[in-house]
Design a protein around this motif. Structure first.
Motif, mmCIF file in Angstrom:
data_model
loop_
_atom_site.group_PDB
_atom_site.id
_atom_site.type_symbol
_atom_site.label_atom_id
_atom_site.label_comp_id
_atom_site.label_asym_id
_atom_site.label_seq_id
_atom_site.Cartn_x
_atom_site.Cartn_y
_atom_site.Cartn_z
ATOM 1 N N THR A 97 0.929 -1.170 -0.080
ATOM 2 C CA THR A 97 -0.016 0.184 -0.119
ATOM 3 C C THR A 97 0.973 1.406 0.071
ATOM 4 O O THR A 97 2.135 1.209 0.302
ATOM 5 C CB THR A 97 -0.694 -0.025 1.367
ATOM 6 N N SER A 98 0.331 2.364 -0.343
ATOM 7 C CA SER A 98 1.135 3.540 -0.266
ATOM 8 C C SER A 98 1.661 3.993 1.245
ATOM 9 O O SER A 98 2.979 4.341 1.462
ATOM 10 C CB SER A 98 0.149 4.776 -0.804
ATOM 11 N N ASN A 99 0.971 3.505 2.186
ATOM 12 C CA ASN A 99 1.375 3.989 3.652
ATOM 13 C C ASN A 99 2.781 2.933 3.647
ATOM 14 O O ASN A 99 3.578 3.495 4.308
ATOM 15 C CB ASN A 99 0.276 3.583 4.625
ATOM 16 N N GLU A 100 2.322 1.862 3.438
ATOM 17 C CA GLU A 100 3.725 0.846 3.509
ATOM 18 C C GLU A 100 4.809 0.976 2.935
ATOM 19 O O GLU A 100 6.075 1.077 3.563
ATOM 20 C CB GLU A 100 3.247 -0.749 3.271
ATOM 21 N N ILE A 101 4.562 1.751 1.770
ATOM 22 C CA ILE A 101 5.956 2.099 1.015
ATOM 23 C C ILE A 101 6.581 3.317 1.784
ATOM 24 O O ILE A 101 7.797 3.328 1.849
ATOM 25 C CB ILE A 101 5.443 2.525 -0.547
ATOM 26 N N LEU A 102 6.041 4.167 2.374
ATOM 27 C CA LEU A 102 6.424 5.497 2.708
ATOM 28 C C LEU A 102 7.064 5.040 4.251
ATOM 29 O O LEU A 102 8.020 5.866 4.807
ATOM 30 C CB LEU A 102 5.447 6.633 3.091
ATOM 31 N N THR A 103 6.365 4.014 4.961
ATOM 32 C CA THR A 103 6.840 3.920 6.476
ATOM 33 C C THR A 103 7.918 2.524 6.491
ATOM 34 O O THR A 103 8.704 3.027 7.313
ATOM 35 C CB THR A 103 5.601 3.279 7.319
ATOM 36 N N ASP A 104 7.783 1.822 5.477
ATOM 37 C CA ASP A 104 8.885 0.698 5.591
ATOM 38 C C ASP A 104 9.255 0.327 4.127
ATOM 39 O O ASP A 104 8.626 -0.604 3.536
ATOM 40 C CB ASP A 104 8.207 -0.392 6.243
ATOM 41 N N PRO A 105 10.089 1.157 3.357
ATOM 42 C CA PRO A 105 10.309 0.899 1.946
ATOM 43 C C PRO A 105 11.002 -0.413 1.801
ATOM 44 O O PRO A 105 10.888 -0.980 0.628
ATOM 45 C CB PRO A 105 11.292 2.307 1.636
ATOM 46 N N PHE A 106 11.876 -0.846 2.656
ATOM 47 C CA PHE A 106 12.646 -2.147 2.377
ATOM 48 C C PHE A 106 12.035 -3.489 3.024
ATOM 49 O O PHE A 106 12.572 -4.430 2.860
ATOM 50 C CB PHE A 106 13.887 -1.933 3.054
ATOM 51 N N GLY A 107 10.864 -3.265 3.731
ATOM 52 C CA GLY A 107 10.113 -4.467 4.423
ATOM 53 C C GLY A 107 9.177 -5.268 3.288
ATOM 54 O O GLY A 107 8.954 -4.495 2.357
ATOM 55 N N LEU A 108 8.860 -6.440 3.660
ATOM 56 C CA LEU A 108 7.895 -7.091 2.922
ATOM 57 C C LEU A 108 6.445 -6.283 3.053
ATOM 58 O O LEU A 108 6.113 -6.149 4.268
ATOM 59 C CB LEU A 108 7.974 -8.428 3.146
ATOM 60 N N PRO A 109 5.707 -6.618 2.226
ATOM 61 C CA PRO A 109 4.261 -6.245 2.128
ATOM 62 C C PRO A 109 3.365 -7.009 3.322
ATOM 63 O O PRO A 109 3.672 -8.362 3.337
ATOM 64 C CB PRO A 109 3.589 -6.235 1.004
ATOM 65 N N ALA A 110 2.746 -6.383 4.303
ATOM 66 C CA ALA A 110 1.802 -7.116 5.248
ATOM 67 C C ALA A 110 0.937 -7.902 4.249
ATOM 68 O O ALA A 110 0.809 -9.169 4.607
ATOM 69 C CB ALA A 110 1.308 -6.165 5.966
ATOM 70 N N SER A 111 0.285 -7.470 3.465
ATOM 71 C CA SER A 111 -0.651 -8.490 2.501
ATOM 72 C C SER A 111 -0.659 -7.770 1.326
ATOM 73 O O SER A 111 -0.787 -6.634 0.828
ATOM 74 C CB SER A 111 -2.138 -8.292 3.277
ATOM 75 N N PRO A 112 -0.451 -8.742 0.198
ATOM 76 C CA PRO A 112 -0.179 -8.265 -1.202
ATOM 77 C C PRO A 112 -1.505 -7.499 -1.543
ATOM 78 O O PRO A 112 -2.481 -8.086 -1.528
ATOM 79 C CB PRO A 112 -0.077 -9.589 -1.882
#
Length: 92
Positions: free
Chosen positions: A56-71
């Motif tokens: 999600t856009s929020n995941e990209i901004l908060t954790d750019p190198f982490g794996l997505p929580a749910s695809p």
């Protein structure tokens, strides 16, 4: 009745290839190391782009190198529609 004796085949001789000098082996090892580093440099951004596309856009901004929580598979359809891919009009 006569018996014919066939001689046993001669054993195959294997030619040994001469060893390469140590300097050639060193060059080969260095070139393999450089190629491995180059592969990482090329593949990392590609893989990062692919798995970031599922965030999600929020995941990209908060954790750019982490794996997505749910695809987020709908990211592809949203990008397709936002870019007007497949529309018959030539104006954006």
């Amino acid at each position: 009745m006569s018996t014919t004796v066939t001689p046993a085949p001669a054993p195959a001789t294997h030619r040994r290839t001469p060893r390469r000098p140590a300097s050639d082996r060193g060059v080969s090892a260095v070139s393999h190391l450089v190629l491995a580093l180059w592969a990482v440099l090329v593949l990392f951004p590609l893989l990062w782009t692919v798995y970031t596309s599922f965030k999600t856009s929020n995941e990209i901004l908060t954790d750019p190198f982490g794996l997505p929580a749910s695809p987020q598979w709908n990211n592809y359809s949203r990008a397709w529609n936002a870019a007007n891919i497949g529309s018959t009009s030539s104006t954006p």
